[in-house]
Design a protein around this motif. Structure first.
Motif, PDB file in Angstrom:
ATOM      1  N   VAL A 119       0.851  -1.190   0.000  1.00 26.93           N
ATOM      2  CA  VAL A 119       0.000   0.000   0.000  1.00 26.93           C
ATOM      3  C   VAL A 119       0.890   1.244   0.000  1.00 26.93           C
ATOM      4  O   VAL A 119       2.126   1.137   0.085  1.00 26.93           O
ATOM      5  CB  VAL A 119      -0.930   0.042   1.243  1.00 26.93           C
ATOM      6  N   VAL A 120       0.276   2.383  -0.134  1.00 20.47           N
ATOM      7  CA  VAL A 120       1.011   3.644  -0.002  1.00 20.47           C
ATOM      8  C   VAL A 120       0.372   4.408   1.141  1.00 20.47           C
ATOM      9  O   VAL A 120      -0.846   4.607   1.179  1.00 20.47           O
ATOM     10  CB  VAL A 120       0.953   4.461  -1.309  1.00 20.47           C
ATOM     11  N   PHE A 121       1.218   4.792   2.088  1.00 23.97           N
ATOM     12  CA  PHE A 121       0.745   5.554   3.234  1.00 23.97           C
ATOM     13  C   PHE A 121       0.911   7.043   2.915  1.00 23.97           C
ATOM     14  O   PHE A 121       1.952   7.472   2.422  1.00 23.97           O
ATOM     15  CB  PHE A 121       1.565   5.151   4.469  1.00 23.97           C
ATOM     16  N   GLY A 122      -0.107   7.830   3.156  1.00 20.61           N
ATOM     17  CA  GLY A 122      -0.024   9.258   2.846  1.00 20.61           C
ATOM     18  C   GLY A 122      -0.360  10.116   4.045  1.00 20.61           C
ATOM     19  O   GLY A 122      -1.349   9.861   4.741  1.00 20.61           O
ATOM     20  N   ILE A 123       0.461  11.106   4.283  1.00 19.60           N
ATOM     21  CA  ILE A 123       0.167  12.039   5.370  1.00 19.60           C
ATOM     22  C   ILE A 123       0.556  13.454   4.944  1.00 19.60           C
ATOM     23  O   ILE A 123       1.581  13.656   4.302  1.00 19.60           O
ATOM     24  CB  ILE A 123       0.866  11.622   6.691  1.00 19.60           C
ATOM     25  N   ARG A 124      -0.295  14.415   5.258  1.00 20.98           N
ATOM     26  CA  ARG A 124      -0.019  15.793   4.856  1.00 20.98           C
ATOM     27  C   ARG A 124       1.045  16.401   5.762  1.00 20.98           C
ATOM     28  O   ARG A 124       1.111  16.068   6.953  1.00 20.98           O
ATOM     29  CB  ARG A 124      -1.295  16.630   4.942  1.00 20.98           C
ATOM     30  N   PRO A 125       1.836  17.307   5.223  1.00 14.99           N
ATOM     31  CA  PRO A 125       2.901  17.937   6.017  1.00 14.99           C
ATOM     32  C   PRO A 125       2.380  18.592   7.289  1.00 14.99           C
ATOM     33  O   PRO A 125       3.068  18.590   8.311  1.00 14.99           O
ATOM     34  CB  PRO A 125       3.467  18.989   5.061  1.00 14.99           C
ATOM     35  N   GLU A 126       1.140  19.111   7.220  1.00 15.92           N
ATOM     36  CA  GLU A 126       0.616  19.807   8.393  1.00 15.92           C
ATOM     37  C   GLU A 126       0.123  18.843   9.475  1.00 15.92           C
ATOM     38  O   GLU A 126      -0.218  19.268  10.574  1.00 15.92           O
ATOM     39  CB  GLU A 126      -0.496  20.790   8.009  1.00 15.92           C
ATOM     40  N   ASP A 127       0.077  17.548   9.156  1.00 13.75           N
ATOM     41  CA  ASP A 127      -0.351  16.565  10.146  1.00 13.75           C
ATOM     42  C   ASP A 127       0.834  15.891  10.835  1.00 13.75           C
ATOM     43  O   ASP A 127       0.705  14.853  11.466  1.00 13.75           O
ATOM     44  CB  ASP A 127      -1.260  15.520   9.493  1.00 13.75           C
ATOM     45  N   ILE A 128       2.016  16.481  10.641  1.00 11.93           N
ATOM     46  CA  ILE A 128       3.209  15.991  11.332  1.00 11.93           C
ATOM     47  C   ILE A 128       3.615  17.066  12.339  1.00 11.93           C
ATOM     48  O   ILE A 128       3.688  18.248  11.990  1.00 11.93           O
ATOM     49  CB  ILE A 128       4.364  15.749  10.339  1.00 11.93           C
ATOM     50  N   ALA A 129       3.854  16.660  13.574  1.00 16.93           N
ATOM     51  CA  ALA A 129       4.241  17.648  14.591  1.00 16.93           C
ATOM     52  C   ALA A 129       5.462  17.154  15.343  1.00 16.93           C
ATOM     53  O   ALA A 129       5.714  15.944  15.417  1.00 16.93           O
ATOM     54  CB  ALA A 129       3.082  17.884  15.548  1.00 16.93           C
ATOM     55  N   LEU A 130       6.245  18.094  15.894  1.00 13.67           N
ATOM     56  CA  LEU A 130       7.361  17.699  16.748  1.00 13.67           C
ATOM     57  C   LEU A 130       6.779  17.147  18.044  1.00 13.67           C
ATOM     58  O   LEU A 130       5.803  17.673  18.570  1.00 13.67           O
ATOM     59  CB  LEU A 130       8.221  18.913  17.086  1.00 13.67           C
ATOM     60  N   SER A 131       7.358  16.085  18.539  1.00 15.82           N
ATOM     61  CA  SER A 131       6.817  15.479  19.741  1.00 15.82           C
ATOM     62  C   SER A 131       7.936  15.248  20.750  1.00 15.82           C
ATOM     63  O   SER A 131       8.854  14.479  20.504  1.00 15.82           O
ATOM     64  CB  SER A 131       6.133  14.162  19.372  1.00 15.82           C
ATOM     65  N   ASP A 132       7.863  15.974  21.855  1.00 19.62           N
ATOM     66  CA  ASP A 132       8.815  15.743  22.952  1.00 19.62           C
ATOM     67  C   ASP A 132       8.205  14.819  23.983  1.00 19.62           C
ATOM     68  O   ASP A 132       8.864  14.322  24.874  1.00 19.62           O
ATOM     69  CB  ASP A 132       9.189  17.075  23.636  1.00 19.62           C
ATOM     70  N   ASP A 133       6.929  14.618  23.813  1.00 20.02           N
ATOM     71  CA  ASP A 133       6.161  13.881  24.817  1.00 20.02           C
ATOM     72  C   ASP A 133       6.439  12.391  24.691  1.00 20.02           C
ATOM     73  O   ASP A 133       5.992  11.727  23.773  1.00 20.02           O
ATOM     74  CB  ASP A 133       4.675  14.178  24.578  1.00 20.02           C
ATOM     75  N   THR A 134       7.213  11.851  25.619  1.00 18.15           N
ATOM     76  CA  THR A 134       7.593  10.442  25.545  1.00 18.15           C
ATOM     77  C   THR A 134       6.442   9.528  25.922  1.00 18.15           C
ATOM     78  O   THR A 134       6.471   8.348  25.673  1.00 18.15           O
ATOM     79  CB  THR A 134       8.796  10.148  26.463  1.00 18.15           C
ATOM     80  N   SER A 135       5.428  10.121  26.517  1.00 16.59           N
ATOM     81  CA  SER A 135       4.347   9.263  26.992  1.00 16.59           C
ATOM     82  C   SER A 135       3.291   9.004  25.924  1.00 16.59           C
ATOM     83  O   SER A 135       2.360   8.256  26.130  1.00 16.59           O
ATOM     84  CB  SER A 135       3.679   9.891  28.227  1.00 16.59           C
ATOM     85  N   THR A 136       3.398   9.710  24.764  1.00 18.47           N
ATOM     86  CA  THR A 136       2.379   9.497  23.728  1.00 18.47           C
ATOM     87  C   THR A 136       2.336   8.033  23.315  1.00 18.47           C
ATOM     88  O   THR A 136       3.338   7.352  23.367  1.00 18.47           O
ATOM     89  CB  THR A 136       2.686  10.303  22.450  1.00 18.47           C
ATOM     90  N   ASP A 137       1.203   7.653  22.854  1.00 23.13           N
ATOM     91  CA  ASP A 137       1.031   6.308  22.328  1.00 23.13           C
ATOM     92  C   ASP A 137       2.082   6.077  21.251  1.00 23.13           C
ATOM     93  O   ASP A 137       2.094   6.762  20.239  1.00 23.13           O
ATOM     94  CB  ASP A 137      -0.385   6.200  21.754  1.00 23.13           C
ATOM     95  N   PRO A 138       2.992   5.171  21.468  1.00 23.75           N
ATOM     96  CA  PRO A 138       4.119   5.032  20.529  1.00 23.75           C
ATOM     97  C   PRO A 138       3.678   4.622  19.126  1.00 23.75           C
ATOM     98  O   PRO A 138       4.449   4.698  18.194  1.00 23.75           O
ATOM     99  CB  PRO A 138       5.003   3.978  21.174  1.00 23.75           C
ATOM    100  N   GLY A 139       2.448   4.254  18.940  1.00 25.94           N
ATOM    101  CA  GLY A 139       1.959   3.839  17.632  1.00 25.94           C
ATOM    102  C   GLY A 139       1.954   4.930  16.587  1.00 25.94           C
ATOM    103  O   GLY A 139       1.829   4.651  15.401  1.00 25.94           O
TER     104      GLY A 139
END
Lengths: 366, 271
Positions: free
Chosen positions: A280-300
């Motif tokens: 398959v091809v996975f697609g994500i818009r540039p604006e849906d990517i964020a810097l994440s310092d939060d180590t507790s986020t769901d690692p998925g």
């Protein structure tokens, strides 16, 4: 009422199908934008509506009247051309009154209508000038003026802003939108610029290689693209595409690729089920990517990548990322700590707004 | 600096040589027209001589020069006029509907030696009783003028964006109306070029008039021939007549040359 309907319209130039079985319905007072890269057939479609090209097959209706065999002059349309096509030997007043003169309106009626249009467009002081004495933006206005004096059923615009500089384009964009609301006219507008399409349209028709890919409101085609082409065409910077495979583990489905493994949102899972193990091809818009310092986020939904290029635009930054063999672009608000080139970043993806496409058919799975 | 001087000098020398080669026959003709027969055939040629107007007097008094002039004007004018009437729409069609084969066919008619048409024409026109008529001459001169009009104007129309008449047609015009009101008014330089060139070609044409015209419709170039008899060639008369014939053509060219240059290069660069 001025509705435009195309039914299974085909235009063939020799062995090339410029427009392939195009069926669209444009409602009264709708601002419809045909968009696509050059050579996609959008201008040919517009010219067939105008009567400047004849359809090889299919039917074209304006207000329920089949117009295939009517010459342009009997279709009650007005068209604004990319190069404006003002008549060089006539002044602005004569240019705008040309169509009315053919309709054999009286001189006073022509003057009144030209004056009215000139007032709307703010070109009163230009009426006695020749086209060569006008700037690009002024010519553009006169071309629009020549269209609106005739009060036609349908306005056709063929890339009218592409010869203007960027600043003027933004201004004219707003002005044409305003004009649309003021006149309550049906407008069919052709452009290759997806920003124009997104900002002006009630409904966007996206074409590629002569085939209509999708139509819908700007937000619909942005949020729910029908296929990979639409997803990549709408939005700037363009959507990121990464080849991946789908794997089931426990009760979850994972989108895995070279250097990442993402957990598909629950809502995606029924649709993805049928494509397990398939490319398959996975697609994500540039604006849906964020810097994440939060180590507790769901690692998925976390991706680690290296910053290759950082472009600062003032209000935001674009980061070109290297993730395994793939490259991605992220669009972020300016962070407090500057991002260094070569830095490894931990990024959180808004997977609920991501897309998965079938690799072979390019159609959207979810 | 020195190099530039030398190259400049060489450039002008070359220009001078070429100009002399081109202009020499003309100057020879001009000077001979003011010479007596003795001076003309004198050897070595006389550069300095006592000028005489006798040759010109002969041309204008002994010959019915005015009649020939009127004939040439009528024939040239009508041939060019009809060629424009037929050629402008034809050129427009060739340009807009890319009728390349048709265009080549017209060019072919121009490339064929004119003399090959003369024999059939002679037979046809004499059977129709059209010998020594303006009709025959105008038709024959259109063989020259029409291809010039078509070829110059087709390339000129190619330079006019098709959106011009498309815009007019959307505005409610028929194609014919758009051609008349939009395309033709924009074609001034091209039309002047085609008119000038085809008129001059017609003006200078000797062969068709020599065969198809007699006393009534004789054109100017034939007047030159009148000075050639079995006994002798009156070179002074020939030269004076030639000068008199060339003068209007030269004046026309000088007036319109800037349009001619513009018109001929118009189709080359897309405007």
């Amino acid at each position: 009422m001025s509705k435009v309907v195309l039914k299974n319209v085909v235009k063939q130039f020799g062995s090339v199908k410029a427009v392939d079985t195009l069926s669209i319905e444009i409602q009264d007072q709708e601002f419809a934008v045909l968009v696509g890269s050059s050579g996609c057939g959008k201008t040919t479609a517009l010219r067939m509506i105008a009567g400047l090209e004849t359809a090889t097959s299919g039917d074209i209706f304006i207000d329920d009247v089949r117009v295939n065999d009517l010459p342009p002059r009997d279709r009650d349309i007005a068209m604004v051309f990319q190069n404006y096509a003002l008549y060089p030997h006539m002044n602005v007043r004569e240019n705008m009154g040309f169509g009315l003169k053919i309709q054999k309106l009286s001189g006073s009626e022509i003057n009144a209508r030209v004056q009215e249009a000139a007032d709307i467009l703010g070109i009163n002081e230009l009426l006695d000038r020749k086209p060569k004495e006008l700037s690009g933006g002024q010519r553009q206005r006169v071309a629009v003026g020549r269209a609106i004096v005739r009060k036609p059923k349908v306005f056709l615009f063929d890339e009218p802003l592409s010869n203007l500089d960027a600043k003027l384009r933004v201004a004219m964009r707003a002005e044409i939108s305003k004009l649309h609301r003021r006149l309550g006219a049906t407008i069919i507008y052709v452009t290759h610029d997806q920003v124009e399409a997104m900002t002006m349209a009630d409904r966007i028709f996206i074409m590629s290689k002569g085939v209509l890919q999708q139509h819908g409101s700007p937000m619909e085609v942005y949020a729910q693209p029908a296929n990979r082409f639409v997803a990549g065409f709408i939005g700037s910077p363009a959507m990121n595409f990464v080849e991946a495979t789908l794997k089931a583990e426990d009760s979850d489905i994972f989108i895995t690729g070279n250097g990442f493994c993402l957990k598909a949102p629950l809502a995606f899972q029924p649709a993805l089920q049928a494509h397990l193990g398939r490319p398959v091809v996975f697609g994500i818009r540039p604006e849906d990517i964020a810097l994440s310092d939060d180590t507790s986020t769901d690692p998925g939904n976390i991706l680690t990548a290296r910053a290759d290029v950082v472009e600062t635009l003032g209000s935001e930054i674009f980061i070109h990322l290297a993730c395994g063999d793939d490259t991605l672009v992220a669009r972020l608000p300016v962070p407090d700590r500057p991002v260094e080139v070569g830095q490894t970043l931990r990024l959180g993806l808004n997977l609920a707004r991501s897309h998965v496409f079938d690799k072979d058919s390019s159609n959207t799975i979810v | 600096m020195k190099n530039k001087l030398v190259s400049n000098a060489l450039f002008y020398l070359l220009v001078l040589v070429i100009a002399l080669m081109v202009l020499f026959p003309f100057l020879w003709m001009l000077s001979s027209s003011f010479k007596t027969q003795v001076d003309i055939i004198a050897w070595p040629p006389r550069l300095f001589f006592e000028p005489t107007l006798q040759n010109y007097i002969k041309v204008f008094e002994e010959q019915d020069f005015l009649k020939y002039f009127v004939n040439s004007t009528i024939v040239g004018g009508l041939a060019v006029g009809f060629s424009l009437l037929l050629g402008l729409p034809a050129a427009y069609t060739i340009s807009r509907y890319t009728q390349k084969r048709l265009a080549v066919f017209i060019l072919l008619a121009r490339l064929m030696p004119g003399i090959s048409f003369l024999m059939p024409w002679y037979i046809i026109f004499s059977r129709l009783g059209l010998m020594d008529s303006y009709t025959a001459l105008v038709l024959s001169h259109m063989l020259i003028a029409l291809p010039i009009v078509v070829w110059i104007m087709a390339s000129y129309f190619n330079g006019i964006p098709t959106e011009m008449e498309e815009s007019a047609m959307v505005d409610g015009a028929t194609r014919q109306y758009a051609f008349l009101k939009i395309i033709l008014p924009l074609s001034g330089p091209g039309i002047i070029t085609a008119t000038t060139l085809s008129f001059i070609f017609s003006w200078n044409n000797f062969m068709f008039s020599q065969v198809l015209s007699m006393e009534k419709t004789r054109t100017l170039p034939i007047a030159v021939y009148n000075f050639v008899s079995y006994a002798e060639v009156d070179w002074g008369g020939v030269m004076a007549a030639a000068v008199a014939i060339m003068t209007p053509a030269i004046i026309i060219t000088m007036i319109f040359q800037k349009y001619v240059v513009k018109g001929l290069t118009m189709g080359a660069v897309k405007g």
